[in-house]
Scaffold this motif. Structure first.
Motif, short mmCIF file in Angstrom:
data_model
loop_
_atom_site.label_atom_id
_atom_site.label_comp_id
_atom_site.label_asym_id
_atom_site.label_seq_id
_atom_site.Cartn_x
_atom_site.Cartn_y
_atom_site.Cartn_z
N LYS A 467 0.79 -1.34 -0.01
CA LYS A 467 0.13 0.08 0.04
C LYS A 467 0.86 1.42 0.11
CE LYS A 467 -3.29 2.38 2.87
NZ LYS A 467 -4.66 2.47 3.29
N LEU A 468 2.06 1.26 0.91
CA LEU A 468 2.59 2.47 1.08
C LEU A 468 3.37 2.72 -0.08
CD1 LEU A 468 3.69 2.28 4.59
CD2 LEU A 468 2.02 3.74 3.66
N SER A 469 4.19 1.54 -0.81
CA SER A 469 4.77 1.80 -2.14
C SER A 469 3.94 2.19 -3.01
CB SER A 469 5.40 0.48 -2.51
OG SER A 469 6.17 -0.14 -1.40
N ALA A 470 2.68 1.68 -3.22
CA ALA A 470 1.65 2.43 -4.12
C ALA A 470 1.22 3.77 -4.13
CB ALA A 470 0.42 1.46 -4.26
N ILE A 471 1.19 4.32 -2.84
CA ILE A 471 1.24 5.47 -2.68
C ILE A 471 2.39 6.37 -3.12
CG2 ILE A 471 1.15 7.56 -0.79
CD1 ILE A 471 -0.80 5.47 0.82
N ALA A 472 3.53 5.94 -2.70
CA ALA A 472 4.92 6.51 -3.36
C ALA A 472 4.92 6.71 -4.75
CB ALA A 472 5.90 5.56 -2.89
N ALA A 473 4.31 5.64 -5.57
CA ALA A 473 4.42 5.62 -7.01
C ALA A 473 3.24 6.17 -7.76
CB ALA A 473 4.38 4.12 -7.63
N ALA A 474 2.07 6.59 -6.76
CA ALA A 474 0.71 6.84 -7.35
C ALA A 474 0.94 8.20 -8.02
CB ALA A 474 -0.41 6.79 -6.41
N LYS A 475 -0.08 8.43 -8.99
CA LYS A 475 -0.16 10.05 -9.71
C LYS A 475 -0.96 10.75 -8.46
CE LYS A 475 -1.25 8.56 -14.19
NZ LYS A 475 -2.16 8.00 -14.79
N ALA A 476 -0.90 12.01 -8.46
CA ALA A 476 -1.70 12.66 -7.38
C ALA A 476 -3.13 12.31 -7.27
CB ALA A 476 -1.41 14.20 -7.59
N ASP A 478 -4.57 9.66 -7.79
CA ASP A 478 -4.89 8.24 -7.27
C ASP A 478 -4.60 8.05 -5.71
OD1 ASP A 478 -5.75 7.63 -9.86
OD2 ASP A 478 -3.90 6.97 -10.44
N ARG A 479 -3.92 9.00 -5.08
CA ARG A 479 -3.43 8.81 -3.64
C ARG A 479 -4.63 8.81 -2.88
NH1 ARG A 479 0.59 13.27 -4.41
NH2 ARG A 479 1.97 12.40 -5.94
N LYS A 480 -5.64 9.53 -3.10
CA LYS A 480 -6.78 9.83 -2.20
C LYS A 480 -7.33 8.44 -1.98
CE LYS A 480 -11.13 12.30 -1.74
NZ LYS A 480 -11.52 12.01 -0.56
N ARG A 485 -9.32 3.83 0.58
CA ARG A 485 -10.12 2.48 0.33
C ARG A 485 -9.83 1.65 1.17
NH1 ARG A 485 -10.24 -1.67 -3.67
NH2 ARG A 485 -12.45 -1.87 -4.76
N ALA A 486 -10.66 0.65 1.90
CA ALA A 486 -10.41 -0.25 2.61
C ALA A 486 -9.25 -1.21 2.01
CB ALA A 486 -11.44 -1.19 3.02
N ASP A 487 -9.53 -1.74 0.91
CA ASP A 487 -8.66 -2.78 0.35
C ASP A 487 -7.91 -2.22 -0.84
OD1 ASP A 487 -9.57 -4.87 1.95
OD2 ASP A 487 -11.36 -5.00 0.81
N LEU A 488 -6.78 -2.66 -1.04
CA LEU A 488 -5.97 -2.44 -2.51
C LEU A 488 -6.52 -3.18 -3.61
CD1 LEU A 488 -2.32 -3.11 -1.09
CD2 LEU A 488 -3.19 -0.98 -1.74
N ARG A 489 -6.60 -2.54 -4.51
CA ARG A 489 -6.98 -3.04 -5.81
C ARG A 489 -6.27 -4.10 -6.41
NH1 ARG A 489 -11.45 -0.77 -7.94
NH2 ARG A 489 -11.84 1.66 -7.14
#
Ligand SMILES: [Zn+2]
Length: 755
Positions: A467-476, A478-480, A485-489
């Motif tokens: 999850k944290l790595s996805a936040i680091a890599a996400a576009k602005a 998508d971060r929210k 969201r309870a689950d990662l897609r």
């Protein structure tokens, strides 16, 4: 280390070693009491997998080349069988006879403007002890290329995708009667000869540019992990996405001894033109001899040459001939019978065959599968009895195109349709983040397991790290969602490994997972994917192999033991709403793009930008795509969301009473849940490819392994078949409606409190 150990000990003394108090939220589909028991068994399970065993499994299985039909492939199958039996599992080998071509003649030479003969050879390296097993290695080739002997001017086509040919049209270049040379990557390899043939090419070369997996990314093997100048990516080019995977001579049925077989001429999944993969060492002289316009900026690789497109003056001669033999594939199948509902099956598989030694692909996954089986065997000896039947499968013939798993699925289709609840797949495994893919009805469940697995490097849960790595890599933008969201897609499944037959052909809910992302690799499908490479450049201490065994084993146990199968439809319906929005946007973007281009043509933009020294051809005026009626999908997706919420509410309300529900009611409920993935299929299949029956997930005709979600609608829009897309929207809407009704009936069973 010792200090930490004593802290743990003190905590254990203060708090009794009960992992979950009775009032703790129970696992989905479990009563509180069975949830606690499950947690205890899973904790025991996760303590068992041992990196030393994983290392030894890999050393043994990758010690010699073990492709389909080879001596060591059979030897490995028998060794795996012996291990399963030693672990106490009921195991056997199931053999199918399949078409498996191997090279007889391979010639590639440049005859104009200079002479050059391609080496087509990966040399042994002194430091790499298995690279010298020459007599057992398959030569470099693409399986299911047709035989051919062609001589023609060469054209460079970038990655060889449909959009690359549109660019060639703008440059005024045709590949009719030419041999094309395409780079590997950005699509599954078999798409390249398919698109080339559709544009009139008569031969196809595929090479690995150093930009994609060579020296541009890191030091090359054996000093580093990347592809060296002689390394070649073997691989299948069977046109499985347009026809079907598995044995080309027995589509749709198992390749058993008495199966009716097509002749070679009738087989639909062979290529239309001869294909050969080459190294960048062999590609460089050919590319350097091309003239004609410079390749567009984003086509250029990183060889020290100017990248021209051609055609010619380089003229090449390509000759390939194959032994079109029927070879055995040996699937190793093991069983742990279920104690309560033995006719509900949880199936777990990984392939064991490789192109050569295959330490990473597939043995890193096969080793974990064996370690899981050993651990489950130990639990059984300690008194654990899964509620459902568990089947472990080590597939053969995955590399040529899912031969072992597809033939098994086709042979056992009737019983699988009746009994199979979930199929869980892995393949190669590396170091890094947990990648989760699968049916979205299992998204919530998969997230739950990932929360319970510790990451070997950071010691946080693998879920938290992902999850944290996805936040680091996400576009602005998508971060929210990632934070809230309870689950990662989880990603949707396309193809390229053994879940395909289960999910796409039979509609069995599937999961696929692996750890990876931290190490670069350039040995895929070469002789250098071996024990030496893996133990120097990947998960060298096998802690991610252990994490994979812990993850998948927990998935298997949690599915096998739940009173109510942990399918969830809230995440699922959320994803379906998203897909509906994505498709509407795809169409709107396409309309806008064509409107804009037509406008520019009218304004004279192409006339203004025309350079007479570098002439280009303006694109044709095109009709703007029509509006499509998405209402059937939108309305049904809404209904799906309402049913999903109703079921979730009914399940959580009844959780404490799950253990008191009558066996017959539970059975009916689980039957409905198992049917929930089947309901998303249609017996007629997708347009022009009836083997593919799932309406939500399929490999793309022009992307291959990469998934096309809601494929018939999406590809209808992409390929400009708008009438078909509209009909398919209605068909998907109907499937959503049926799914909503099924979920409602499952909710009603729980609500009526049939105890
Ligand atoms: Zn593989």
């Amino acid at each position: 280390m010792r200090r930490l150990a004593s802290v743990v000990l003190i905590l254990c003394l203060v708090f009794p070693p009960i992992l979950f108090a009775a009032d703790e939220t129970a696992l989905v589909g479990y009563s509180p009491r069975s949830s606690q028991t499950e947690h205890e068994w899973e904790a025991k399970f996760r303590a068992i997998p041992d990196p030393a065993n994983l290392r030894e499994n890999m050393r043994r299985l990758s010690a010699r080349p073990h492709h389909v039909g080879s001596a060591y492939d059979k030897d490995n199958a028998e060794w795996i069988l012996a291990r399963f039996k030693e672990f106490g599992l009921d195991a056997h080998i199931e053999t199918f006879n399949v078409l498996f071509p191997t090279p007889k003649v391979r010639v590639l030479e440049m005859i104009e403007p200079t002479k050059f003969t391609a080496k087509l050879e990966e040399p042994a390296l002194v430091v790499d002890p298995t690279s010298n097993q020459k007599s057992e290695q398959l030569p470099t080739y693409n399986a299911y290329s047709i035989d051919g002997d062609v001589t023609a001017p060469l054209v460079f086509v970038n990655y060889g995708l449909p959009e690359d040919y549109e660019k060639l049209d703008r440059l005024g270049i045709s590949v009719k009667g030419a041999i094309v040379i395409a780079k590997y990557y950005h699509s599954w390899r078999g798409v390249k000869p398919k698109v080339a043939a559709e544009h009139g090419a008569i031969g196809c070369l595929i090479y690995s540019d150093p930009h994609d997996d060579g020296y541009t990314r890191d030091v090359v093997f054996p000093q580093g992990p990347m592809r060296n100048p002689d390394g070649v990516q073997r691989g299948s080019v069977m046109d499985f996405a347009s026809a079907s995977p598995g044995d080309p001579l027995t589509p749709g049925v198992g390749a058993t001894p008495d199966a009716k077989r097509l002749s070679l001429q009738e087989a639909k999944s062979l290529t239309k033109i001869p294909v050969l993969p080459i190294s960048y060492g062999d590609a460089q002289p050919l590319l350097a001899a091309l003239k004609g316009p410079m390749a567009p900026d984003d086509w250029r690789g990183t060889l020290p040459i100017p990248y021209h497109v051609g055609p010619g003056p380089a003229k090449v001669h390509l000759k390939v001939e194959f032994n079109w033999d029927i070879k055995p594939v040996n699937d190793v199948i093991a069983k742990i019978p279920g104690g309560v509902v033995p006719d509900e099956w949880i199936i777990r598989g990984n392939h064991h065959d490789a192109w050569v030694n295959g330490a990473e692909d597939p043995v890193s996954g096969t080793s974990s599968l064996l370690e899981e089986a050993r651990a489950l065997g130990l639990l059984v000896k300690q008194g654990w009895k899964p509620r459902r039947t568990i089947i472990y499968a080590a597939w053969d013939g995955e590399e040529p195109m899912l031969l072992g798993s597809t033939e098994w699925v086709e042979t056992h289709a009737d019983e699988l349709r009746q009994h199979a609840a979930v199929y869980i797949n892995t393949d190669g495994n590396d170091r890094g983040l947990l990648e989760m893919g699968g049916s979205h009805t299992l998204e919530q469940f998969m997230n739950g397991v990932a929360r319970d697995i510790e990451d070997p490097e950071t010691k946080m849960s693998v879920w938290q790290r992902a999850k944290l790595s996805a936040i680091a890599a996400a576009k602005a933008e998508d971060r929210k969602e990632l934070r809230e969201r309870a689950d990662l897609r989880i990603h949707a499944l396309g193809s390229g490994t053994d879940f395909t037959g289960f999910l796409d052909h039979l509609g069995i809910a599937a999961l696929d997972m692996a750890y990876g992302g931290e190490d670069e690799q350039g040995i895929y499908h070469s002789i250098y994917d071996d024990f030496y490479w893996y133990t120097h450049f990947s998960d060298s201490d096998f802690v991610y192999g252990r994490a994979l065994a812990q993850t998948v084993g927990s998935v298997v146990m949690r599915l096998a033991d739940a009173e109510v199968l942990p399918f969830d439809f809230v995440d699922f319906s959320d994803t379906m709403q998203k897909y509906t929005r994505d498709l509407k946007k795809l169409l709107a973007d396409k309309q806008e793009e064509i409107r804009e281009r037509n406008k520019e043509l009218e304004e004279g933009v192409f006339k203004a930008t025309f350079d007479p020294r570098r002439p280009t051809v303006a694109p044709p005026q095109e009709e703007v795509p029509p509006h499509l009626n998405f209402a059937p999908m939108e309305n049904a997706a809404e209904a799906l969301t309402r049913s999903a919420e109703r079921y979730q509410k009914a399940l959580s309300k009844n959780q404490t009473g799950l253990s008191e529900i009558q066996a017959e009611t539970l059975r009916t409920l689980n039957e409905k849940l198992i049917a929930s993935e089947r309901t998303l299929t249609n017996e007629d299949g997708l347009p022009r490819r009836p083997w593919y029956k799932h309406l939500l997930y399929a490999p793309g005709i022009y992307s291959g392994y990469e998934v096309k979600t809601v494929p018939a609608v999406r590809e209808g829009i992409e390929q400009k078949r708008y009438d078909e897309a509209e009909q398919e929207i209605a068909r998907v809407g109907k499937a959503f409606e049926a799914e909503a009704a099924l979920i409602d009936s499952a909710a009603q069973l729980l609500e009526s409190g049939a105890k």
